[in-house]
Design a protein around this motif. Structure first.
Motif, PDB file in Angstrom:
ATOM      1  N   PRO A  54      57.134 -25.981 -25.388  1.00 15.58           N
ATOM      2  CA  PRO A  54      56.259 -26.648 -24.561  1.00 15.58           C
ATOM      3  C   PRO A  54      54.879 -26.846 -25.075  1.00 15.58           C
ATOM      4  O   PRO A  54      54.272 -28.042 -24.475  1.00 15.58           O
ATOM      5  CB  PRO A  54      56.242 -26.002 -23.446  1.00 15.58           C
ATOM      6  CG  PRO A  54      56.512 -24.561 -23.623  1.00 15.58           C
ATOM      7  CD  PRO A  54      57.286 -24.462 -24.928  1.00 15.58           C
ATOM      8  N   ILE A  55      54.140 -25.880 -25.608  1.00 15.33           N
ATOM      9  CA  ILE A  55      52.901 -26.097 -26.144  1.00 15.33           C
ATOM     10  C   ILE A  55      53.073 -26.481 -28.002  1.00 15.33           C
ATOM     11  O   ILE A  55      53.544 -25.567 -28.636  1.00 15.33           O
ATOM     12  CB  ILE A  55      51.863 -24.733 -25.975  1.00 15.33           C
ATOM     13  CG1 ILE A  55      51.990 -24.747 -24.470  1.00 15.33           C
ATOM     14  CG2 ILE A  55      50.651 -25.316 -26.461  1.00 15.33           C
ATOM     15  CD1 ILE A  55      51.045 -26.027 -23.756  1.00 15.33           C
ATOM     16  N   GLY A  56      52.626 -27.752 -28.159  1.00 13.75           N
ATOM     17  CA  GLY A  56      52.363 -27.977 -29.656  1.00 13.75           C
ATOM     18  C   GLY A  56      51.233 -27.216 -30.358  1.00 13.75           C
ATOM     19  O   GLY A  56      50.125 -27.319 -29.349  1.00 13.75           O
ATOM     20  N   ALA A  57      51.139 -26.600 -31.322  1.00 17.07           N
ATOM     21  CA  ALA A  57      49.815 -26.138 -31.885  1.00 17.07           C
ATOM     22  C   ALA A  57      49.757 -26.211 -33.349  1.00 17.07           C
ATOM     23  O   ALA A  57      50.760 -26.666 -34.037  1.00 17.07           O
ATOM     24  CB  ALA A  57      49.952 -24.560 -31.792  1.00 17.07           C
ATOM     25  N   ALA A  89      47.240 -19.697 -18.358  1.00 17.80           N
ATOM     26  CA  ALA A  89      47.326 -18.356 -18.792  1.00 17.80           C
ATOM     27  C   ALA A  89      47.779 -18.271 -20.372  1.00 17.80           C
ATOM     28  O   ALA A  89      48.628 -17.221 -20.658  1.00 17.80           O
ATOM     29  CB  ALA A  89      48.094 -17.458 -18.003  1.00 17.80           C
ATOM     30  N   ILE A  90      47.425 -19.218 -21.197  1.00 17.03           N
ATOM     31  CA  ILE A  90      47.740 -19.186 -22.424  1.00 17.03           C
ATOM     32  C   ILE A  90      46.892 -18.357 -23.266  1.00 17.03           C
ATOM     33  O   ILE A  90      45.525 -18.583 -23.342  1.00 17.03           O
ATOM     34  CB  ILE A  90      47.774 -20.853 -23.008  1.00 17.03           C
ATOM     35  CG1 ILE A  90      48.624 -21.647 -22.258  1.00 17.03           C
ATOM     36  CG2 ILE A  90      48.027 -20.768 -24.402  1.00 17.03           C
ATOM     37  CD1 ILE A  90      48.665 -23.068 -22.596  1.00 17.03           C
ATOM     38  N   HIS A  91      47.686 -17.374 -23.952  1.00 15.35           N
ATOM     39  CA  HIS A  91      46.672 -16.495 -24.891  1.00 15.35           C
ATOM     40  C   HIS A  91      47.109 -16.543 -26.604  1.00 15.35           C
ATOM     41  O   HIS A  91      48.507 -16.211 -26.642  1.00 15.35           O
ATOM     42  CB  HIS A  91      46.796 -15.088 -24.599  1.00 15.35           C
ATOM     43  CG  HIS A  91      46.326 -14.774 -23.194  1.00 15.35           C
ATOM     44  ND1 HIS A  91      45.033 -14.114 -23.159  1.00 15.35           N
ATOM     45  CD2 HIS A  91      46.619 -14.754 -21.863  1.00 15.35           C
ATOM     46  CE1 HIS A  91      44.415 -13.985 -21.917  1.00 15.35           C
ATOM     47  NE2 HIS A  91      45.698 -14.591 -20.944  1.00 15.35           N
ATOM     48  N   PRO A  92      46.648 -17.290 -27.126  1.00 15.77           N
ATOM     49  CA  PRO A  92      46.817 -17.198 -28.810  1.00 15.77           C
ATOM     50  C   PRO A  92      46.895 -15.723 -29.034  1.00 15.77           C
ATOM     51  O   PRO A  92      46.053 -15.092 -28.778  1.00 15.77           O
ATOM     52  CB  PRO A  92      45.849 -18.110 -29.224  1.00 15.77           C
ATOM     53  CG  PRO A  92      45.121 -18.819 -28.179  1.00 15.77           C
ATOM     54  CD  PRO A  92      45.366 -18.091 -27.271  1.00 15.77           C
ATOM     55  N   VAL A  93      47.864 -15.478 -30.280  1.00 15.47           N
ATOM     56  CA  VAL A  93      48.099 -14.149 -30.873  1.00 15.47           C
ATOM     57  C   VAL A  93      48.146 -14.547 -32.107  1.00 15.47           C
ATOM     58  O   VAL A  93      49.058 -15.159 -32.837  1.00 15.47           O
ATOM     59  CB  VAL A  93      49.076 -13.429 -30.476  1.00 15.47           C
ATOM     60  CG1 VAL A  93      49.193 -12.018 -31.246  1.00 15.47           C
ATOM     61  CG2 VAL A  93      49.168 -13.141 -28.903  1.00 15.47           C
ATOM     62  N   LEU A 175      51.608 -18.270 -29.324  1.00  6.98           N
ATOM     63  CA  LEU A 175      51.235 -18.703 -28.163  1.00  6.98           C
ATOM     64  C   LEU A 175      51.927 -18.027 -27.171  1.00  6.98           C
ATOM     65  O   LEU A 175      53.307 -18.169 -26.932  1.00  6.98           O
ATOM     66  CB  LEU A 175      51.067 -20.115 -27.727  1.00  6.98           C
ATOM     67  CG  LEU A 175      50.050 -21.138 -28.837  1.00  6.98           C
ATOM     68  CD1 LEU A 175      50.083 -22.405 -28.529  1.00  6.98           C
ATOM     69  CD2 LEU A 175      48.735 -20.413 -29.015  1.00  6.98           C
ATOM     70  N   VAL A 176      51.163 -17.251 -26.168  1.00 12.77           N
ATOM     71  CA  VAL A 176      52.007 -16.383 -25.152  1.00 12.77           C
ATOM     72  C   VAL A 176      51.179 -16.888 -23.786  1.00 12.77           C
ATOM     73  O   VAL A 176      50.029 -16.982 -23.690  1.00 12.77           O
ATOM     74  CB  VAL A 176      51.890 -14.970 -25.250  1.00 12.77           C
ATOM     75  CG1 VAL A 176      52.460 -14.117 -24.122  1.00 12.77           C
ATOM     76  CG2 VAL A 176      52.435 -14.539 -26.391  1.00 12.77           C
ATOM     77  N   GLN A 177      52.400 -17.357 -22.770  1.00 11.69           N
ATOM     78  CA  GLN A 177      51.777 -17.561 -21.527  1.00 11.69           C
ATOM     79  C   GLN A 177      51.858 -16.134 -20.498  1.00 11.69           C
ATOM     80  O   GLN A 177      53.122 -15.815 -20.466  1.00 11.69           O
ATOM     81  CB  GLN A 177      52.688 -18.752 -20.806  1.00 11.69           C
ATOM     82  CG  GLN A 177      52.080 -18.936 -19.364  1.00 11.69           C
ATOM     83  CD  GLN A 177      52.771 -19.994 -18.749  1.00 11.69           C
ATOM     84  OE1 GLN A 177      54.162 -20.027 -18.742  1.00 11.69           O
ATOM     85  NE2 GLN A 177      52.098 -20.880 -18.262  1.00 11.69           N
ATOM     86  N   ARG A 178      50.688 -15.539 -20.317  1.00 11.82           N
ATOM     87  CA  ARG A 178      50.862 -14.237 -19.633  1.00 11.82           C
ATOM     88  C   ARG A 178      51.250 -14.427 -18.361  1.00 11.82           C
ATOM     89  O   ARG A 178      50.854 -15.025 -17.456  1.00 11.82           O
ATOM     90  CB  ARG A 178      49.510 -13.612 -19.869  1.00 11.82           C
ATOM     91  CG  ARG A 178      49.334 -12.168 -19.314  1.00 11.82           C
ATOM     92  CD  ARG A 178      47.952 -11.717 -19.308  1.00 11.82           C
ATOM     93  NE  ARG A 178      47.860 -10.369 -18.541  1.00 11.82           N
ATOM     94  CZ  ARG A 178      46.903  -9.480 -18.924  1.00 11.82           C
ATOM     95  NH1 ARG A 178      45.710  -9.939 -19.622  1.00 11.82           N
ATOM     96  NH2 ARG A 178      46.788  -8.091 -18.238  1.00 11.82           N
ATOM     97  N   ILE A 186      55.323 -19.563 -25.870  1.00  8.12           N
ATOM     98  CA  ILE A 186      55.472 -21.066 -25.360  1.00  8.12           C
ATOM     99  C   ILE A 186      55.034 -21.885 -26.541  1.00  8.12           C
ATOM    100  O   ILE A 186      54.981 -23.158 -26.543  1.00  8.12           O
ATOM    101  CB  ILE A 186      54.593 -21.268 -24.395  1.00  8.12           C
ATOM    102  CG1 ILE A 186      53.121 -21.110 -24.380  1.00  8.12           C
ATOM    103  CG2 ILE A 186      55.420 -20.674 -23.048  1.00  8.12           C
ATOM    104  CD1 ILE A 186      52.275 -21.356 -23.393  1.00  8.12           C
ATOM    105  N   GLY A 187      54.521 -21.375 -27.774  1.00 11.58           N
ATOM    106  CA  GLY A 187      54.214 -22.196 -28.923  1.00 11.58           C
ATOM    107  C   GLY A 187      53.974 -21.197 -30.302  1.00 11.58           C
ATOM    108  O   GLY A 187      53.802 -20.078 -30.131  1.00 11.58           O
TER     109      GLY A 187
END
Length: 244
Positions: A54-57, A89-93, A175-178, A186-187
């Motif tokens: 759902p999230i392009g990066a 609540a999107i957290h890049p890792v 990308l993680v939605q916490r 999610i990406g």
């Protein structure tokens, strides 16, 4: 509980993820993971009917060379919401992998810009000697929000200490939605390849010019590194966007 402790990709990703192709800046060509085990949380970013995230990066704008002991240099992580709902609540890792597996958290400093100001990432070394950089602001950051169909650019600053090992490094991003102690994957963003070299004019500078064949292969990207790192994204699952 810290985000890096609370979220984790299940180890099924290690066995099912294909090896990463050669990394390029901003191509979005990172490893494509097989679906992980379902999380306990209900999806709120996409409805699971499409094969796409759902999230392009995309990672872009980063320098090809970082100097040990030099000042921070900037690169960008672009996030695009491909759904018709707000994603919060999107957290890049980010997973940093170096050829010699000699890089340690003390060798680098990374910060990112959030609406509340510039915040530090949390750094941790995996049992496969990758460095995991979690955009949690030391627990002070609730995550990014991207409006339906909207885009957001995250500015990242990265610097290496004077005693950092030199060599080639690849940065991959997931990308993680916490969601409390759970989360959805999610990406992802494809690899950003760069060199860490000695100070300008030193004998080490330029020793890793990107010419000739490479005799080693990076890991299977962010998915395998996160899963092998002792449970940094526990229970996260791949989440897809709605089909058109």
């Amino acid at each position: 509980m810290r985000l890096r402790k609370a979220l984790a990709l299940t180890a099924v990703l290690v066995a099912t993820t294909a090896p990463t192709a050669a990394a390029d800046i901003g191509t979005g060509g990172g490893a494509r993971p097989a679906p992980a085990l379902p999380s306990r949380a209900q999806a709120t970013c996409g409805d699971g009917k499409s094969t796409a995230f759902p999230i392009g990066a995309r990672i872009r704008g980063g320098p090809a060379v970082y100097r040990t002991g030099g000042g921070p240099q900037t690169w960008y992580l672009d996030l695009t919401n491909t759904t018709n709902s707000t994603c919060t609540a999107i957290h890049p890792v980010v997973v940093l992998t170096d050829k010699a597996r000699a890089l340690r958290p003390a060798h680098l400093r990374m910060e990112f810009d959030a609406p509340s100001g510039t915040l530090p990432v949390s750094l941790e070394r995996t049992d496969r000697d990758e460095i995991i950089a979690v955009f949690d602001g030391g627990d002070a950051f609730p995550g990014f929000t991207v409006a339906p169909g909207g885009s957001l650019t995250v500015k990242v600053a990265l610097a290496f200490s004077p005693d950092a090992p030199t060599g080639e490094v690849v940065a991959d991003a997931a990308l993680v939605q916490r969601k409390g102690d759970d989360g959805d994957w999610i990406g992802e963003a494809g690899g950003y390849r760069f060199s860490v070299e000695g100070p300008e004019g030193s004998g080490e500078a330029g020793s890793l010019a990107h010419t000739g064949p490479r005799e080693w292969t990076y890991g299977a990207g962010a998915a395998a590194a996160l899963a092998a790192g002792g449970g940094l994204l526990l229970g996260a699952r791949r989440l897809r966007r709605p089909a058109p």
